[in-house]
Design a protein around this motif. Structure first.
Motif, PDB file in Angstrom:
ATOM      1  N   GLU A 237      -4.943   8.971 -10.200  1.00  0.00           N
ATOM      2  CA  GLU A 237      -5.754   7.740 -10.004  1.00  0.00           C
ATOM      3  C   GLU A 237      -6.471   7.375 -10.833  1.00  0.00           C
ATOM      4  N   ARG A 238      -7.062   8.319 -11.805  1.00  0.00           N
ATOM      5  CA  ARG A 238      -7.947   7.913 -12.851  1.00  0.00           C
ATOM      6  C   ARG A 238      -6.892   7.094 -13.927  1.00  0.00           C
ATOM      7  N   LEU A 239      -5.707   7.411 -14.223  1.00  0.00           N
ATOM      8  CA  LEU A 239      -4.726   6.911 -15.156  1.00  0.00           C
ATOM      9  C   LEU A 239      -4.651   5.500 -14.527  1.00  0.00           C
ATOM     10  N   VAL A 240      -4.381   5.125 -13.238  1.00  0.00           N
ATOM     11  CA  VAL A 240      -3.971   4.018 -12.916  1.00  0.00           C
ATOM     12  C   VAL A 240      -5.174   2.919 -12.616  1.00  0.00           C
ATOM     13  N   GLU A 241      -6.346   3.768 -12.557  1.00  0.00           N
ATOM     14  CA  GLU A 241      -7.603   2.671 -12.664  1.00  0.00           C
ATOM     15  C   GLU A 241      -7.876   2.144 -14.083  1.00  0.00           C
ATOM     16  N   LEU A 242      -7.362   3.045 -15.014  1.00  0.00           N
ATOM     17  CA  LEU A 242      -7.837   2.794 -16.574  1.00  0.00           C
ATOM     18  C   LEU A 242      -6.482   1.615 -16.779  1.00  0.00           C
ATOM     19  N   ASP A 243      -5.370   1.895 -16.492  1.00  0.00           N
ATOM     20  CA  ASP A 243      -4.240   0.872 -16.812  1.00  0.00           C
ATOM     21  C   ASP A 243      -3.397   0.627 -15.324  1.00  0.00           C
ATOM     22  N   HIS A 244      -3.479  -0.482 -15.092  1.00  0.00           N
ATOM     23  CA  HIS A 244      -2.552  -0.620 -13.817  1.00  0.00           C
ATOM     24  C   HIS A 244      -1.152  -0.818 -14.122  1.00  0.00           C
ATOM     25  N   ARG A 245      -0.574  -0.813 -15.367  1.00  0.00           N
ATOM     26  CA  ARG A 245       0.718  -1.078 -15.665  1.00  0.00           C
ATOM     27  C   ARG A 245       1.437   0.370 -15.176  1.00  0.00           C
TER      28      ARG A 245
ATOM     29  N   SER B 262       0.639  -1.252  -0.042  1.00  0.00           N
ATOM     30  CA  SER B 262       0.193   0.152   0.048  1.00  0.00           C
ATOM     31  C   SER B 262       1.053   1.419  -0.058  1.00  0.00           C
ATOM     32  N   ASP B 263       1.746   1.256   0.917  1.00  0.00           N
ATOM     33  CA  ASP B 263       2.934   2.524   0.729  1.00  0.00           C
ATOM     34  C   ASP B 263       3.530   2.379  -0.433  1.00  0.00           C
ATOM     35  N   VAL B 264       4.099   1.587  -1.195  1.00  0.00           N
ATOM     36  CA  VAL B 264       4.738   1.521  -2.410  1.00  0.00           C
ATOM     37  C   VAL B 264       3.587   2.203  -3.733  1.00  0.00           C
ATOM     38  N   PHE B 265       2.509   1.680  -3.363  1.00  0.00           N
ATOM     39  CA  PHE B 265       1.420   2.352  -4.284  1.00  0.00           C
ATOM     40  C   PHE B 265       1.104   3.879  -4.139  1.00  0.00           C
ATOM     41  N   ASP B 266       1.126   4.257  -2.816  1.00  0.00           N
ATOM     42  CA  ASP B 266       0.963   5.606  -2.429  1.00  0.00           C
ATOM     43  C   ASP B 266       2.217   6.500  -2.948  1.00  0.00           C
ATOM     44  N   ASP B 267       3.432   5.953  -2.863  1.00  0.00           N
ATOM     45  CA  ASP B 267       4.566   6.462  -3.638  1.00  0.00           C
ATOM     46  C   ASP B 267       4.262   6.702  -4.999  1.00  0.00           C
ATOM     47  N   GLU B 268       3.810   5.773  -5.738  1.00  0.00           N
ATOM     48  CA  GLU B 268       3.783   5.896  -6.861  1.00  0.00           C
ATOM     49  C   GLU B 268       2.798   6.428  -7.472  1.00  0.00           C
ATOM     50  N   LEU B 269       1.829   6.752  -6.672  1.00  0.00           N
ATOM     51  CA  LEU B 269       0.619   7.772  -7.013  1.00  0.00           C
ATOM     52  C   LEU B 269       1.061   9.137  -6.745  1.00  0.00           C
ATOM     53  N   ASP B 270       2.028   9.257  -5.734  1.00  0.00           N
ATOM     54  CA  ASP B 270       2.593  10.884  -5.615  1.00  0.00           C
ATOM     55  C   ASP B 270       3.597  11.083  -7.061  1.00  0.00           C
ATOM     56  N   ARG B 271       4.382   9.944  -7.226  1.00  0.00           N
ATOM     57  CA  ARG B 271       5.216  10.296  -8.520  1.00  0.00           C
ATOM     58  C   ARG B 271       4.185  10.547  -9.904  1.00  0.00           C
ATOM     59  N   LEU B 272       3.167   9.841  -9.868  1.00  0.00           N
ATOM     60  CA  LEU B 272       2.481  10.158 -11.242  1.00  0.00           C
ATOM     61  C   LEU B 272       1.638  11.481 -10.943  1.00  0.00           C
ATOM     62  N   THR B 273       1.243  12.030  -9.867  1.00  0.00           N
ATOM     63  CA  THR B 273       0.647  13.209  -9.384  1.00  0.00           C
ATOM     64  C   THR B 273       1.727  14.273  -9.999  1.00  0.00           C
ATOM     65  N   GLY B 274       2.787  14.222  -9.630  1.00  0.00           N
ATOM     66  CA  GLY B 274       4.121  15.156 -10.113  1.00  0.00           C
ATOM     67  C   GLY B 274       3.999  15.461 -11.580  1.00  0.00           C
ATOM     68  N   GLU B 275       3.993  13.951 -12.344  1.00  0.00           N
ATOM     69  CA  GLU B 275       4.271  14.292 -13.520  1.00  0.00           C
ATOM     70  C   GLU B 275       2.758  14.714 -14.473  1.00  0.00           C
ATOM     71  N   PHE B 276       1.693  14.384 -13.726  1.00  0.00           N
ATOM     72  CA  PHE B 276       0.513  14.662 -14.589  1.00  0.00           C
ATOM     73  C   PHE B 276      -0.476  15.801 -13.902  1.00  0.00           C
ATOM     74  N   GLY B 277       0.121  16.236 -12.586  1.00  0.00           N
ATOM     75  CA  GLY B 277      -0.415  17.526 -12.252  1.00  0.00           C
ATOM     76  C   GLY B 277      -1.236  17.412 -11.152  1.00  0.00           C
ATOM     77  N   SER B 278      -1.861  16.271 -10.897  1.00  0.00           N
ATOM     78  CA  SER B 278      -3.121  16.381  -9.887  1.00  0.00           C
ATOM     79  C   SER B 278      -3.400  14.832  -9.474  1.00  0.00           C
ATOM     80  N   ARG B 279      -3.596  14.703  -8.260  1.00  0.00           N
ATOM     81  CA  ARG B 279      -3.862  13.428  -7.710  1.00  0.00           C
ATOM     82  C   ARG B 279      -4.803  12.428  -8.327  1.00  0.00           C
TER      83      ARG B 279
END
Length: 438
Positions: free
Chosen positions: A74-82, A53-70
C-alpha cells in the motif's frame, strides 16, 4: 459453440451479481421522478466502481506477494500509482463505502469524483452521475435503495478473473431488457452473445498493430474480443495477467456509438482493459466520426460490428450522403442492413476484412422478386465484386431480444479463394448448455 446458462459464463463465484441487483431494481422501480430507465444510470457506475475496487484489491494482493507485506504494497502504491492499473483512494474503496450509514448519495458522488481526479483517463467516464440529484424537488434515488445496491454488490467479486471481460455491457443489456426499453431506437438492438463475439474475433484473427473499427460499438464488447484474441495468440503471462510483450504492437481500436449510456460503458471498458481505443459518440450513418482529410471514411484493417437490425433511415440519408459510401445502391428506408454493410466496406482498406452480425433477411429479402429489389440488387453487386467470403447461419434463440437466428457476414477485399463463397450452417454446430437466464 456452447451457449451457457449463466449471464456471466465462466464466473468463479456462486450466484449472479446482475440477477441480484436487478431483482432489487425491479422492486424499486416505481412510478415517480426516478423511473426505470433512470435507475440503470445509477447501477452501472456502481458496478464499474466495484469492479475498479476489486481489480485494485487484486493488484494489492499481487504486490503483497512480491514485497512481503500488505503495508509495504500500500505504501508503494501511494508513492507511485503506476504500480496499479487505476489508483483507488481510501475513501472510494468498496470496503469503506459499504460501511457508510448516512449521506450515502453524497459519499458516492464524492468517491466517483475522487477516483476521476486520481486517474485522468477516467475523467468524464466515472464522474458524470450525481447520486444526490433531484427531480421535481425529490431525490431521484434515495439513500435507502442506494445502500441496498451497495450491499447486493458487496456479495460478489468483480475482479478480472471473476467475471467475463464485458461485464458492464452484459449488465447494461440485462437492465435494458428488464426495464423494457425495447421501443424506438433500441428495438432492433441485440447484445452480441459472448460466444458469437469470440467466433467473430477468431474469424478475423487480428494481428499485431492492426486497426480495428466498430461503427456501432455499443459497450465495446466486440472490440474487447479482438483485443483478447490478440492477447491469447501473442500475449505472455506477467504479474498474474496476460500482456503483450514489448516487441508486439497492440491493436488500435476505434468505435462510434449513438447511445450516450452505452458510449460511456464502452469508454469504461476501454480504460479497464488498457486498450488503445478511440471511442466517439454520434450517429455513424449521418455523421461518421472517423474520416480522412478528403472527408471520406477512414479505412481500417478490420471491421467488426453488430449494428441495429432492420433499422429505419429516410432515403435522404443515403441520397444526400457526403462520404461516398453507397456506391452499390440505395437501401430501402425499412432496413439499413445493406447501408451499414456499405459503410463498413467503405471503411475497409485494400486487403481488409470484416465480420458483421445481421438478420437472416439481409441475405434473402427480395430473392424471388422478378422486378427491381434494392436489397437484392445491392447483394448481387457485392457478389459480382467478389467481396463476400462467407455467410455463417447462427442458431435460433441465441440472442436475448429475439428468437431470430441471425448470420455472420464475412467480407474480404483480398479473398484467398476468389469466386467462391463459403456457406456454413452453424445452427447445427453448437452445444446447448441450458436455457438463457434472466
Amino acid at each position: 459453440m456452447t451457449v451457457g446458462p449463466s449471464l456471466f459464463p465462466g464466473e468463479n463465484h456462486a450466484g449472479n451479481p446482475t440477477t441480484g441487483i436487478l431483482a432489487l431494481g425491479s422492486s424499486l422501480c416505481n412510478p415517480g421522478p426516478c423511473g426505470c430507465p433512470k435507475f440503470k444510470d445509477y447501477i452501472l457506475p456502481l458496478v464499474f466502481l466495484k469492479r475498479l475496487s476489486d481489480v485494485f484489491d487484486d493488484e494489492l494482493d499481487r504486490l503483497t506477494g512480491e514485497f512481503g507485506s500488505r503495508e509495504t504494497a500500500e505504501r508503494l502504491v501511494e508513492l507511485d500509482h503506476r504500480y496499479v492499473r487505476f489508483y483507488i483512494p481510501p475513501e472510494a474503496r468498496w470496503e469503506a463505502l459499504r460501511r457508510v450509514t448516512t449521506g450515502l448519495g453524497q459519499v458516492l458522488t464524492d468517491a466517483m469524483r475522487a477516483v476521476a481526479r486520481e486517474n485522468p483517463k477516467l475523467q468524464g467516464v466515472i464522474d458524470t452521475v450525481d447520486f444526490n440529484a433531484t427531480a421535481a424537488g425529490q431525490r431521484i434515488l434515495d439513500d435507502a435503495p442506494l445502500a441496498e445496491l451497495v450491499q447486493v454488490l458487496s456479495l460478489h467479486r468483480l475482479g478480472l478473473k471473476d467475471v467475463e471481460p464485458d461485464i458492464l455491457g452484459r449488465a447494461y443489456e440485462y437492465l435494458l431488457r428488464k426495464f423494457a426499453e425495447g421501443q424506438g431506437q433500441s428495438a432492433g438492438e441485440f447484445y452480441t452473445p459472448r460466444e458469437v463475439g469470440i467466433l467473430m474475433a477468431r474469424i478475423l484473427e487480428p494481428q499485431p498493430g492492426m486497426t480495428v473499427y466498430d461503427p456501432a460499438c455499443g459497450s465495446g464488447g466486440l472490440l474487447i474480443k479482438c483485443h483478447l484474441r490478440l492477447l491469447e495468440t501473442h500475449g505472455i503471462q506477467q504479474n498474474g495477467r496476460r500482456v503483450l510483450p514489448s516487441q508486439v504492437a497492440a491493436l488500435k481500436l476505434y468505435g462510434q456509438e449513438i447511445n450516450p449510456s452505452t458510449f460511456a460503458i464502452a469508454r469504461m471498458n476501454a480504460v479497464i482493459h488498457d486498450m488503445d481505443a478511440d471511442i466517439r459518440p454520434g450517429d455513424t450513418m449521418r455523421r461518421p466520426a472517423f474520416t480522412d482529410d478528403a472527408g471520406r471514411p477512414l479505412q481500417f484493417d478490420l471491421v467488426v460490428a453488430n449494428p441495429m437490425w432492420n433499422q429505419n433511415f429516410p432515403q435522404d440519408v443515403y441520397e444526400n450522403d457526403l462520404y461516398d459510401r453507397f456506391r452499390f445502391g440505395t437501401p430501402p428506408s425499412s432496413s439499413a442492413d445493406w447501408g451499414w454493410i456499405q459503410h463498413m466496406a467503405a471503411s475497409l482498406r485494400d486487403g481488409g476484412r470484416m465480420a458483421v452480425v445481421l438478420d437472416t433477411g439481409a441475405v434473402s429479402r427480395g430473392s424471388g422478386n422478378q422486378g427491381s429489389n434494392r436489397e437484392r440488387d445491392i447483394r448481387r453487386r457485392f457478389v459480382e465484386a467478389d467481396l463476400i467470403e462467407a455467410v455463417v447461419l447462427l442458431p435460433e434463440n441465441l440472442f436475448y431480444n429475439t428468437t431470430a437466428p441471425g448470420i455472420i457476414l464475412v467480407v474480404n477485399k483480398a479473398k484467398r479463394h476468389p469466386g467462391e463463397i463459403l456457406l456454413i450452417n452453424a445452427s447445427r454446430l453448437f452445444t446447448k448448455a441450458g436455457p438463457r437466464t434472466t
